[in-house]
Scaffold this motif. Structure first.
Motif, PDB file in Angstrom:
ATOM      1  N   VAL A 168       0.847  -1.187   0.000  1.00 37.68           N
ATOM      2  CA  VAL A 168       0.000   0.000   0.000  1.00 37.68           C
ATOM      3  C   VAL A 168       0.885   1.240   0.000  1.00 37.68           C
ATOM      4  CG1 VAL A 168      -1.819   1.248   1.218  1.00 37.68           C
ATOM      5  CG2 VAL A 168      -1.788  -1.251   1.306  1.00 37.68           C
ATOM      6  N   ASN A 169       0.634   2.127  -0.960  1.00 41.36           N
ATOM      7  CA  ASN A 169       1.308   3.428  -1.008  1.00 41.36           C
ATOM      8  C   ASN A 169       0.304   4.487  -0.593  1.00 41.36           C
ATOM      9  OD1 ASN A 169       3.409   1.987  -2.117  1.00 41.36           O
ATOM     10  ND2 ASN A 169       3.275   2.907  -4.125  1.00 41.36           N
ATOM     11  N   VAL A 170       0.735   5.417   0.254  1.00 42.32           N
ATOM     12  CA  VAL A 170      -0.149   6.472   0.744  1.00 42.32           C
ATOM     13  C   VAL A 170       0.344   7.847   0.306  1.00 42.32           C
ATOM     14  CG1 VAL A 170      -0.966   5.120   2.727  1.00 42.32           C
ATOM     15  CG2 VAL A 170       1.049   6.595   2.979  1.00 42.32           C
ATOM     16  N   ILE A 229       2.594   8.204   7.030  1.00 43.26           N
ATOM     17  CA  ILE A 229       2.176   7.697   8.332  1.00 43.26           C
ATOM     18  C   ILE A 229       3.460   7.309   9.045  1.00 43.26           C
ATOM     19  CG2 ILE A 229       0.875   5.916   9.561  1.00 43.26           C
ATOM     20  CD1 ILE A 229      -0.894   5.700   6.997  1.00 43.26           C
ATOM     21  N   GLU A 230       3.726   7.988  10.166  1.00 44.31           N
ATOM     22  CA  GLU A 230       4.975   7.779  10.904  1.00 44.31           C
ATOM     23  C   GLU A 230       6.184   7.873   9.974  1.00 44.31           C
ATOM     24  OE1 GLU A 230       4.777   4.310  13.422  1.00 44.31           O
ATOM     25  OE2 GLU A 230       2.764   4.823  14.103  1.00 44.31           O
ATOM     26  N   GLY A 231       6.148   8.853   9.057  1.00 48.49           N
ATOM     27  CA  GLY A 231       7.259   9.115   8.166  1.00 48.49           C
ATOM     28  C   GLY A 231       7.370   8.198   6.962  1.00 48.49           C
ATOM     29  N   ARG A 232       6.409   7.306   6.786  1.00 48.51           N
ATOM     30  CA  ARG A 232       6.486   6.337   5.685  1.00 48.51           C
ATOM     31  C   ARG A 232       5.368   6.559   4.680  1.00 48.51           C
ATOM     32  NH1 ARG A 232       7.579   0.333   7.760  1.00 48.51           N
ATOM     33  NH2 ARG A 232       7.674   0.139   5.518  1.00 48.51           N
ATOM     34  N   HIS A 233       5.688   6.280   3.410  1.00 47.43           N
ATOM     35  CA  HIS A 233       4.697   6.334   2.333  1.00 47.43           C
ATOM     36  C   HIS A 233       4.348   4.942   1.810  1.00 47.43           C
ATOM     37  CE1 HIS A 233       4.311  10.654   1.468  1.00 47.43           C
ATOM     38  NE2 HIS A 233       5.559  10.737   1.918  1.00 47.43           N
ATOM     39  N   GLN A 259       2.072  -4.610   9.687  1.00 41.61           N
ATOM     40  CA  GLN A 259       3.391  -4.308   9.132  1.00 41.61           C
ATOM     41  C   GLN A 259       4.425  -4.761  10.158  1.00 41.61           C
ATOM     42  OE1 GLN A 259       4.399  -2.328   6.177  1.00 41.61           O
ATOM     43  NE2 GLN A 259       6.475  -2.841   6.774  1.00 41.61           N
ATOM     44  N   ASP A 260       5.051  -5.903   9.918  1.00 42.80           N
ATOM     45  CA  ASP A 260       6.091  -6.430  10.809  1.00 42.80           C
ATOM     46  C   ASP A 260       5.614  -6.535  12.256  1.00 42.80           C
ATOM     47  OD1 ASP A 260       7.890  -6.539   8.636  1.00 42.80           O
ATOM     48  OD2 ASP A 260       8.440  -4.435   8.930  1.00 42.80           O
ATOM     49  N   ILE A 315      -4.643   2.766   8.117  1.00 39.74           N
ATOM     50  CA  ILE A 315      -4.554   3.624   6.934  1.00 39.74           C
ATOM     51  C   ILE A 315      -5.957   4.032   6.513  1.00 39.74           C
ATOM     52  CG2 ILE A 315      -3.796   3.753   4.524  1.00 39.74           C
ATOM     53  CD1 ILE A 315      -1.800   1.449   5.225  1.00 39.74           C
ATOM     54  N   ALA A 316      -6.188   5.331   6.414  1.00 40.71           N
ATOM     55  CA  ALA A 316      -7.473   5.821   5.900  1.00 40.71           C
ATOM     56  C   ALA A 316      -7.530   5.522   4.404  1.00 40.71           C
ATOM     57  CB  ALA A 316      -7.605   7.320   6.140  1.00 40.71           C
ATOM     58  N   HIS A 317      -8.647   4.984   3.946  1.00 43.58           N
ATOM     59  CA  HIS A 317      -8.773   4.632   2.537  1.00 43.58           C
ATOM     60  C   HIS A 317      -8.539   5.841   1.637  1.00 43.58           C
ATOM     61  CE1 HIS A 317     -10.908   3.587  -1.250  1.00 43.58           C
ATOM     62  NE2 HIS A 317     -10.140   2.528  -1.106  1.00 43.58           N
TER      63      HIS A 317
END
Length: 175
Positions: free
Chosen positions: A101-103, A107-111, A129-130, A136-138
């Motif tokens: 998923v790409n945002v 979120i917490e510095g990640r895309h 995630q791990d 994640i908001a849709h």
């Protein structure tokens, strides 16, 4: 024309043909845009004939409605083994499956995220995630797709790199 408007125009046509409208990917450009329409056939693999039939019908519909400015290429394909996830219903359908998923907004510095879809609650997707629950908001999802389980598909790691995604495509030029 927005993706939403194209979805509204194309979904009923694909559904009327007895197929599932998975979604579209529209890549506008100055020279020639690309409109990829992704379909599925409930209970069976998508056949080339399905793609051809949908391509003919969509071509006629787009010629009449003319929703896309300039030249474009129409491509109709199956979702393939790395199936794209467009709607909340898609995420719900594949709870328990691994997804990338790409945002848009980090979120917490990640895309980018990759993990098992744990749940969908309202408009929020829960991804493991791990070992950590990422919510994640849709509306924040830019792109999402399933991660193929090559071992379950009987494809070794070496074959996975060279393996076709399984999509069937038929393109036609317009305008």
């Amino acid at each position: 024309m927005t993706n939403e408007k194209l979805n509204e125009l194309l979904k009923p046509l694909v559904t009327d043909l007895g197929l599932e409208f998975v979604g579209i990917e529209f890549s506008p450009s100055r020279g020639s845009s690309l409109l990829r329409v992704i379909i599925d056939a409930p209970g069976r693999p998508v056949a080339i004939e399905d793609c051809e039939r949908v391509s003919r019908e969509i071509s006629a519909l787009l010629d009449v409605n003319d929703p896309i400015e300039g030249r474009y290429t129409l491509e109709v394909s199956s979702p393939g083994i790395d199936r794209p996830l467009f709607t909340l219903e898609h995420f719900t359908r594949f709870v328990g499956s691994e997804a990338k998923v790409n945002v848009a907004l980090p979120i917490e510095g990640r895309h980018r995220f990759q993990g098992v879809i744990k749940a969908v609650e309202g408009d929020r997707i829960h991804l493991d995630q791990d070992g950590k629950d990422v919510v994640i908001a849709h509306a924040n999802v830019v792109k999402a797709k399933l991660v193929p389980d090559y071992a379950a598909l009987g494809i070794g790691a070496k074959g996975a790199r060279n393996q076709d995604s399984g999509s069937r495509k038929r393109g036609s030029k317009h305008r």
